[in-house]
Design an enzyme around this catalytic site. Structure first.
Site, mmCIF file in Angstrom:
data_model
loop_
_atom_site.group_PDB
_atom_site.id
_atom_site.type_symbol
_atom_site.label_atom_id
_atom_site.label_comp_id
_atom_site.label_asym_id
_atom_site.label_seq_id
_atom_site.Cartn_x
_atom_site.Cartn_y
_atom_site.Cartn_z
ATOM 1 N N GLY A 47 0.751 -1.087 0.079
ATOM 2 C CA GLY A 47 0.240 -0.147 -0.141
ATOM 3 C C GLY A 47 0.770 0.840 -0.291
ATOM 4 O O GLY A 47 1.397 1.421 -0.615
ATOM 5 N N GLU A 48 0.494 1.571 1.117
ATOM 6 C CA GLU A 48 1.294 3.526 0.937
ATOM 7 C C GLU A 48 2.495 3.637 2.581
ATOM 8 O O GLU A 48 1.145 3.618 3.587
ATOM 9 C CB GLU A 48 0.907 4.496 0.724
ATOM 10 C CG GLU A 48 1.598 5.648 0.679
ATOM 11 C CD GLU A 48 2.623 5.403 -0.743
ATOM 12 O OE1 GLU A 48 2.189 5.100 -1.711
ATOM 13 O OE2 GLU A 48 3.725 5.720 -0.275
ATOM 14 N N SER A 49 3.344 2.971 2.348
ATOM 15 C CA SER A 49 3.753 3.352 3.802
ATOM 16 C C SER A 49 3.377 4.618 5.242
ATOM 17 O O SER A 49 3.463 4.060 5.957
ATOM 18 C CB SER A 49 5.481 2.534 3.923
ATOM 19 O OG SER A 49 5.776 3.863 3.106
ATOM 20 N N CYS A 79 6.088 -5.422 0.139
ATOM 21 C CA CYS A 79 6.139 -3.929 -0.567
ATOM 22 C C CYS A 79 6.415 -2.761 0.700
ATOM 23 O O CYS A 79 7.044 -2.851 1.712
ATOM 24 C CB CYS A 79 4.994 -3.653 -0.954
ATOM 25 S SG CYS A 79 5.890 -2.252 -2.604
ATOM 26 N N ARG A 106 12.682 3.037 -0.818
ATOM 27 C CA ARG A 106 11.520 3.395 -1.352
ATOM 28 C C ARG A 106 11.625 3.897 -2.876
ATOM 29 O O ARG A 106 12.096 4.207 -3.180
ATOM 30 C CB ARG A 106 10.203 4.249 -0.515
ATOM 31 C CG ARG A 106 10.731 4.174 1.325
ATOM 32 C CD ARG A 106 9.719 5.176 1.456
ATOM 33 N NE ARG A 106 8.121 5.581 1.277
ATOM 34 C CZ ARG A 106 8.310 6.039 1.581
ATOM 35 N NH1 ARG A 106 7.550 7.257 1.931
ATOM 36 N NH2 ARG A 106 6.008 6.606 0.704
ATOM 37 N N ILE A 134 5.239 -2.891 -7.962
ATOM 38 C CA ILE A 134 4.294 -1.928 -7.562
ATOM 39 C C ILE A 134 4.464 -0.496 -7.020
ATOM 40 O O ILE A 134 4.887 -0.616 -5.764
ATOM 41 C CB ILE A 134 2.366 -1.145 -7.011
ATOM 42 C CG1 ILE A 134 2.096 -2.682 -7.762
ATOM 43 C CG2 ILE A 134 1.996 -0.847 -8.073
ATOM 44 C CD1 ILE A 134 0.807 -3.599 -7.711
ATOM 45 N N ARG A 135 5.777 0.252 -8.030
ATOM 46 C CA ARG A 135 6.382 1.716 -6.695
ATOM 47 C C ARG A 135 6.829 0.655 -5.269
ATOM 48 O O ARG A 135 6.754 1.000 -4.637
ATOM 49 C CB ARG A 135 5.636 2.592 -6.683
ATOM 50 C CG ARG A 135 5.247 3.174 -7.793
ATOM 51 C CD ARG A 135 4.044 4.730 -7.063
ATOM 52 N NE ARG A 135 2.791 3.948 -6.619
ATOM 53 C CZ ARG A 135 2.774 4.476 -5.022
ATOM 54 N NH1 ARG A 135 3.512 4.872 -4.850
ATOM 55 N NH2 ARG A 135 1.309 3.825 -4.928
ATOM 56 N N HIS A 170 4.443 -7.983 -4.306
ATOM 57 C CA HIS A 170 3.171 -8.316 -4.287
ATOM 58 C C HIS A 170 2.566 -9.489 -4.316
ATOM 59 O O HIS A 170 1.890 -9.773 -5.366
ATOM 60 C CB HIS A 170 1.527 -6.879 -4.973
ATOM 61 C CG HIS A 170 1.827 -5.870 -4.277
ATOM 62 N ND1 HIS A 170 0.802 -5.202 -3.603
ATOM 63 C CD2 HIS A 170 2.686 -4.561 -4.825
ATOM 64 C CE1 HIS A 170 0.475 -4.073 -3.460
ATOM 65 N NE2 HIS A 170 2.218 -3.778 -3.693
ATOM 66 N N GLU A 172 0.055 -11.485 -3.187
ATOM 67 C CA GLU A 172 -0.609 -11.518 -2.758
ATOM 68 C C GLU A 172 -2.116 -11.534 -4.445
ATOM 69 O O GLU A 172 -2.906 -11.794 -4.478
ATOM 70 C CB GLU A 172 -1.392 -11.093 -2.406
ATOM 71 C CG GLU A 172 -1.890 -9.334 -3.008
ATOM 72 C CD GLU A 172 -1.031 -9.088 -2.659
ATOM 73 O OE1 GLU A 172 0.452 -9.070 -2.438
ATOM 74 O OE2 GLU A 172 -0.132 -7.757 -2.276
#
Ligand code: GLN
Length: 196
Positions: A47-49, A79, A106, A134-135, A170, A172
């Site tokens: 997600g976004e840490s 991630c 990151r 993803i990023r 990711h 999953e």
């Protein structure tokens, strides 16, 4: 049955739940810190840490997450989740949970490669695992007790340190549950040890 939680404050939760269930364990969507107590293992999703950290603070999760780690229970950071677990983050003064002995950077695969897929050879897991980045962060430095399980273009993207498992991508997001199954095995072994 083994109970594995997915921290569900932000990010890719549902797919992890499916992957845990496909691997034969019970999945728990964790939204309150009290839920951590009866789990055998925990997945910290992508997600976004920074956003996740804000919510961890808002819902007062941090001490419980650190306690979970210090009890020796397995944690799998994917991630953004890997960033949460890392002891050092390039450009930051302080880590988040900060228990896995790695330094991560990151968004380190460059703008033009915001997201991509790569087939990875992950030691002890699979030699043909399709990983969705993803990023993504990568591990720039791994401590002496950290085992590197996969690299992509020379960069460390999967590592394990005892109870801690971390990956840049990711796992999953495909129907291949072998990596989650590997984590579930870690959880089973840790539980056996705790009962012994
Ligand atoms: N770029 C995100 C971060 O720094 C991680 C991206 C992801 O989890 N897919 O937290």
């Amino acid at each position: 049955m083994i109970k594995v939680g997915v921290l569900a404050l932000q990010g890719a939760v549902r797919e992890h739940v499916r992957s845990i269930e496909e691997s034969g364990a019970e999945a728990v969507i964790v939204k309150r810190k009290e839920q951590l107590q009866d789990l055998d293992g925990l997945i910290l999703p992508g997600g976004e840490s920074t956003a996740m950290r804000r919510l961890i603070d808002k819902y007062d999760f941090m001490d419980e997450l650190k306690r979970f780690a210090d009890e020796g229970k397995p944690m799998f950071g994917t991630c953004a989740g890997l960033i949460l677990l890392a002891k050092n983050i390039v450009g930051y003064d302080a880590p988040h949970i900060g228990r896995m002995d790695v330094t991560v950077e990151r968004n380190s695969f460059g703008r033009q490669r915001e997201s991509f897929e790569a087939d990875l050879d992950i030691k002890d897991v699979a030699n043909d695992f399709t990983a969705v980045f993803i990023r993504a962060p990568h591990i720039v430095e791994a401590g002496e007790n950290v085992e590197v399980l996969a690299k992509h273009n020379g960069r460390i993207v999967v590592a394990r340190e005892g109870q801690f498992l971390g990956c840049s991508f990711h796992p999953e997001l495909t129907d291949d549950h072998r990596f989650t199954a590997y984590f579930i095995e870690m959880v089973k072994e840790a539980k056996k040890k705790q009962l012994a």
